[in-house]
Design a protein around this motif. Sequence first.
Motif, mmCIF file in Angstrom:
data_model
loop_
_atom_site.group_PDB
_atom_site.id
_atom_site.type_symbol
_atom_site.label_atom_id
_atom_site.label_comp_id
_atom_site.label_asym_id
_atom_site.label_seq_id
_atom_site.Cartn_x
_atom_site.Cartn_y
_atom_site.Cartn_z
ATOM 1 N N THR A 36 0.841 -1.195 0.000
ATOM 2 C CA THR A 36 0.000 0.000 0.000
ATOM 3 C C THR A 36 0.878 1.247 0.000
ATOM 4 N N ILE A 37 0.244 2.388 -0.289
ATOM 5 C CA ILE A 37 0.968 3.661 -0.274
ATOM 6 C C ILE A 37 1.510 3.932 1.129
ATOM 7 N N LEU A 56 2.180 6.072 -8.279
ATOM 8 C CA LEU A 56 1.787 6.251 -9.681
ATOM 9 C C LEU A 56 1.419 4.955 -10.398
ATOM 10 N N ILE A 57 1.916 3.827 -9.933
ATOM 11 C CA ILE A 57 1.692 2.565 -10.644
ATOM 12 C C ILE A 57 0.673 1.727 -9.881
ATOM 13 N N VAL A 72 12.305 7.067 -5.775
ATOM 14 C CA VAL A 72 11.821 6.270 -6.904
ATOM 15 C C VAL A 72 10.788 5.248 -6.439
ATOM 16 N N GLY A 73 11.072 4.586 -5.315
ATOM 17 C CA GLY A 73 10.123 3.603 -4.795
ATOM 18 C C GLY A 73 8.785 4.225 -4.435
ATOM 19 N N MET A 74 8.819 5.412 -3.815
ATOM 20 C CA MET A 74 7.575 6.096 -3.457
ATOM 21 C C MET A 74 6.791 6.503 -4.698
ATOM 22 N N LEU A 75 7.480 7.012 -5.706
ATOM 23 C CA LEU A 75 6.796 7.390 -6.940
ATOM 24 C C LEU A 75 6.122 6.176 -7.587
#
Length: 377
Positions: free
Chosen positions: A65-66, A166-167, A159-162
Amino acid sequence: MSSSDNAPAPSGFKARLAGLVSPAHLKVGLRAAVAGLAAYGIAYGLALPNGYWAVLSAVVVVQSTIGASLKAALDRALGTLVGGAVGVAAAVIADGSLSLTVLTFAIAAFVTATVSARSASFRLAPATVVIVLLADPGNHEPWLAGLHRVFEIGVGGVVGMLAAVLIVPERALFRLFPHCAKALRVSARLLELGRDGLLGRGLDPGELDRLNSGARAALRAADARIAEARTERAGGFVSHADPAPVVRNCRRLWHSVIILLRVADQPMAAPVVERIAPVLDAAVAALAAQMEALAVRLDGAAPADAADGAAAVAAAVVALETQAEQLSTDPALADVLRGDTLAALFAAVTACGQARENLEELAARLAEVEGEAAQDD
């Protein structure tokens, strides 16, 4: 053997495979793969000295999850910053001396390990100290090594958070509610089993243990998602109400059912069963139906008319309470309505009454979360 004899095998294999790998698992895999490739590209493009740390961080940060991803990113950042600062300070003090390196390393490891034991958010700090102090013994600029490590892990975390956001992003709320739905359905079944035990219809202790274990596991899983949901709220990714009261009321509902289960192994006397069975059956049926209706909502389906279900539960529980009061004052039952039978009767009334109150509270708290969650979509 003909080909038709083997027909069921693929479907059975597919069913087992679906049980092992769900769409949610595939989403995590997709996010991790994209994040790893993106971090690798950035590390290669910037010619980072140890770019694999950026790739590793990007993959590790990607969670289901986010909220979980954000927590993982923050934990890695905190651990890296603390470990990097302590490691650089120790390396500067040691200044290339082997004996001082051993001494400062021991002190730095002790400090960072103590901090990480105090808070899991700093669990990467000891590893960072090791990397900064020992990964490159000939390095005479430890502060530069520390900065490189912080930057590499920071790149991977971003990068991991994006990727998580986003994906095919998934909010913690939608991973939390299904566990609550399972707890409700298990509680409904336990209520029915307890009712059957009181009315002398038989009781399976093994099934009771299995269902209670299932309710406990579901609620623990829901508890684990609360922290993720709160992290998403703190990070500004969602604006829904705190889901903790929803989980709390599911647990209270289960505890209400346990009141009945504690006396379910002692059936009531036959004359009492004959008169209480119709209203107890009606109350349990209404409560179970309302639990299922709320479970359907928690699973994300369109809610039914909650007012009708609540009204049916209220009427059935009031009828049960009224009948129990009449039985308790009936002189004809004075000889049988005592001891275990009396305790069982009022345990049933108490359990159903508390279950009704908890269901009403649960519906209200769920409505609050649903209303604000709809604004996030």
